[in-house]
Every structure is written in C-alpha cells, then in structure tokens.
Design a protein around this motif. Structure first.
Motif, PDB file in Angstrom:
ATOM      1  N   SER A  31      10.970   0.133  -6.422  1.00  0.00           N
ATOM      2  CA  SER A  31      10.458  -0.637  -5.303  1.00  0.00           C
ATOM      3  C   SER A  31       9.402  -1.391  -5.822  1.00  0.00           C
ATOM      4  N   PRO A  32       8.631  -2.113  -4.613  1.00  0.00           N
ATOM      5  CA  PRO A  32       7.317  -2.595  -4.872  1.00  0.00           C
ATOM      6  C   PRO A  32       6.330  -1.375  -4.927  1.00  0.00           C
ATOM      7  N   GLU A  33       4.975  -1.724  -5.021  1.00  0.00           N
ATOM      8  CA  GLU A  33       4.155  -0.691  -5.140  1.00  0.00           C
ATOM      9  C   GLU A  33       3.198  -0.724  -4.058  1.00  0.00           C
ATOM     10  N   PRO A  34       3.517  -0.423  -2.658  1.00  0.00           N
ATOM     11  CA  PRO A  34       2.265  -0.611  -1.630  1.00  0.00           C
ATOM     12  C   PRO A  34       1.356   0.245  -2.011  1.00  0.00           C
ATOM     13  N   THR A  35       0.178  -0.085  -1.583  1.00  0.00           N
ATOM     14  CA  THR A  35      -1.182   0.876  -1.778  1.00  0.00           C
ATOM     15  C   THR A  35      -1.112   2.145  -0.699  1.00  0.00           C
ATOM     16  N   ASP A  36      -0.203   1.993   0.287  1.00  0.00           N
ATOM     17  CA  ASP A  36      -0.124   3.244   1.314  1.00  0.00           C
ATOM     18  C   ASP A  36       1.165   3.793   0.978  1.00  0.00           C
ATOM     19  N   ASP A  37       1.168   4.941   0.358  1.00  0.00           N
ATOM     20  CA  ASP A  37       2.460   5.505  -0.153  1.00  0.00           C
ATOM     21  C   ASP A  37       3.212   6.077   1.091  1.00  0.00           C
ATOM     22  N   GLY A  38       2.461   5.965   2.578  1.00  0.00           N
ATOM     23  CA  GLY A  38       3.319   6.448   3.583  1.00  0.00           C
ATOM     24  C   GLY A  38       4.417   5.460   3.962  1.00  0.00           C
ATOM     25  N   ILE A  39       4.157   4.197   3.484  1.00  0.00           N
ATOM     26  CA  ILE A  39       5.111   3.144   3.639  1.00  0.00           C
ATOM     27  C   ILE A  39       6.416   3.513   2.845  1.00  0.00           C
ATOM     28  N   VAL A  40       6.271   3.915   1.508  1.00  0.00           N
ATOM     29  CA  VAL A  40       7.430   4.323   0.755  1.00  0.00           C
ATOM     30  C   VAL A  40       8.186   5.423   1.391  1.00  0.00           C
ATOM     31  N   ARG A  41       7.128   6.345   1.786  1.00  0.00           N
ATOM     32  CA  ARG A  41       7.893   7.660   2.405  1.00  0.00           C
ATOM     33  C   ARG A  41       8.661   7.366   3.550  1.00  0.00           C
ATOM     34  N   THR A  42       8.203   6.430   4.348  1.00  0.00           N
ATOM     35  CA  THR A  42       8.860   6.094   5.627  1.00  0.00           C
ATOM     36  C   THR A  42      10.109   5.597   5.351  1.00  0.00           C
ATOM     37  N   ASP A  43      10.262   4.467   4.502  1.00  0.00           N
ATOM     38  CA  ASP A  43      11.554   3.746   4.036  1.00  0.00           C
ATOM     39  C   ASP A  43      12.339   4.680   3.270  1.00  0.00           C
ATOM     40  N   PHE A  44      11.839   5.509   2.575  1.00  0.00           N
ATOM     41  CA  PHE A  44      12.708   6.421   1.786  1.00  0.00           C
ATOM     42  C   PHE A  44      12.554   8.160   2.198  1.00  0.00           C
ATOM     43  N   PRO A  45      13.066   8.514   3.247  1.00  0.00           N
ATOM     44  CA  PRO A  45      12.822   9.930   3.741  1.00  0.00           C
ATOM     45  C   PRO A  45      13.173  10.821   2.641  1.00  0.00           C
TER      46      PRO A  45
END
Length: 233
Positions: free
Chosen positions: A96-110
């Motif tokens: 995936s892209p690398e957002p600076t907020d890892d909460g975005i990654v966790r929300t999109d990929f539970p």
C-alpha cells in the motif's frame, strides 16, 4: 518503509523462511489447491512515522490468471487478473501507500483472517488464508555505528544493535547513497551484529542502513540512519 521498499529481495545470509509468515507446499498440497506461500503484514518506519501493509502470494507451478484477497467481513481488498497472458503471474508482492498516520492503514485493513483465492492459467483453483495482526514489535536500537557517524572504516565494519527479546528475525538493509549497490539480510531474532562483507564499502562514501525487528506474526518495525566511511589516505 521507504528504505526497504526500494529493494527487490533478501540475500541469503542465515536466511530461512519464517514458518509463521509462509508455508511451503508439498506436491500433495499443490494438487489440493493450496498456495505455496502466503503472508500479510504491517511495516512501519520509526523515523518517518509511516506505515504500510504488504501482501505476498506464490502460486503453484502454473502462473496465476487471477488473484482475489478478501479481508475480514468478506470485503474485497485485492482483485487482479491477467486475461491476455498465457503464463500468468506466479509470485506477487503488493504494498500500500505509506501514510504517516498508521491508523489509516489499520482502519482500511482490519486485523483478522485474509482469504486468498487464485485461478491458474490452466483453470485450477487455489485457496489459502493468512492472519493480519495490528501489533508492532518494539524497534531495535543502534549501538554502532551511531546515527550519522563519520570516518568509519571501509573494511571489517561490524554493525551492532540491541533488540527486544522474543522477536522472530532481524532484517538488515545497507545501501550506498546514489547508487544501486545494496545488501539485504534476514537474520535470526537472536542476532545482534552483522559484519559488512569485504569489498562492499568504499572509502569516502555515504551509506544508509536500517534494522528491522520482525515479529512472529510478520509485522516489522524499522529504524534507519546514515554513516560515512573515511576517505582513503
């Protein structure tokens, strides 16, 4: 992790496939429609404060004509096809892209079970499952060289670090700034040092190195820094 994502593979330094990240398929498993390797994990960079998710899949001997990955709650997160290829694709790494907020990654990929479904170019179906955790391992800490240390020897340089107990592996990346030269090594979790092979380092050059702690579930935390070798006398 920006350092790691530029590279294509690990060199074989004490490298053994992590059993919790992937499972090798026997001939019977391939006939039963199982992938040879599956993994899904999170990776974060402690300096850049970014995170990404990675999916890895290796099919059977025949290439994949289609691959679908379903997240928990049956949400499709990957749906790939190779309709005009006779060979298909046997091994895929998707990040995936690398957002600076890892909460975005966790929300999109539970967290939970991710179901992989593949179809080979010969029409066979492959199925498998991999677990994603949201828990990152504690990072390592540099001991030598110190971040941005200068005038280091270009020969017989040994990197040293400390790391938490209980990790599965240590991942090492060393790259020469401004060139394609690099070293990547996957070491046992007990490793606390790595000697750079003779001939890799050059006098008066800048290098970047990263150390990643790899958890049993595959998630990894990287720290990175730079150093400079002494000029030739």
């Amino acid at each position: 992790m920006r350092t790691a994502r530029r590279h294509t593979g690990w060199i074989g330094v004490a490298a053994a496939t992590l059993s919790t990240l992937a499972y090798p398929a026997t001939a019977a498993e391939a006939e039963a429609g199982r992938f040879q390797k599956l993994s899904v994990y999170l990776e974060r960079n402690m300096q850049d404060h970014d995170a990404e998710i990675r999916f890895e899949a290796t099919g059977a001997e025949d290439g994949l004509a289609a691959l679908k990955v379903l997240a928990p709650a049956e949400r499709t997160v990957i749906d790939l096809k190779t309709p005009d290829s006779k060979l298909g694709l046997r091994r895929l790494t998707i990040e995936s892209p690398e957002p600076t907020d890892d909460g975005i990654v966790r929300t999109d990929f539970p967290a939970g079970a991710y179901r992989f479904e593949g179809t080979t170019t010969k029409g066979a179906s492959l199925r498998g499952e991999a677990q994603l955790s949201h828990v990152f391992p504690e990072p390592a800490a540099f001991e030598y060289p110190r971040p941005d240390q200068k005038d280091l020897p270009a020969a017989a340089l040994t990197l040293r670090w400390s790391a938490p107990k209980g990790i599965e592996a240590c991942a090492i990346v060393i790259e020469q700034t401004g060139s394609a030269y690099e070293i990547r090594a996957l070491l046992p979790g007990s490793a606390r040092s790595f000697t750079v092979p003779e001939g890799f380092l050059r006098a008066g050059r800048a290098y970047k190195f990263a150390i990643g702690t790899v958890a049993k579930d595959g998630n990894r935390s990287f720290i990175e820094a730079g150093f400079t070798t002494a000029r030739a006398r």
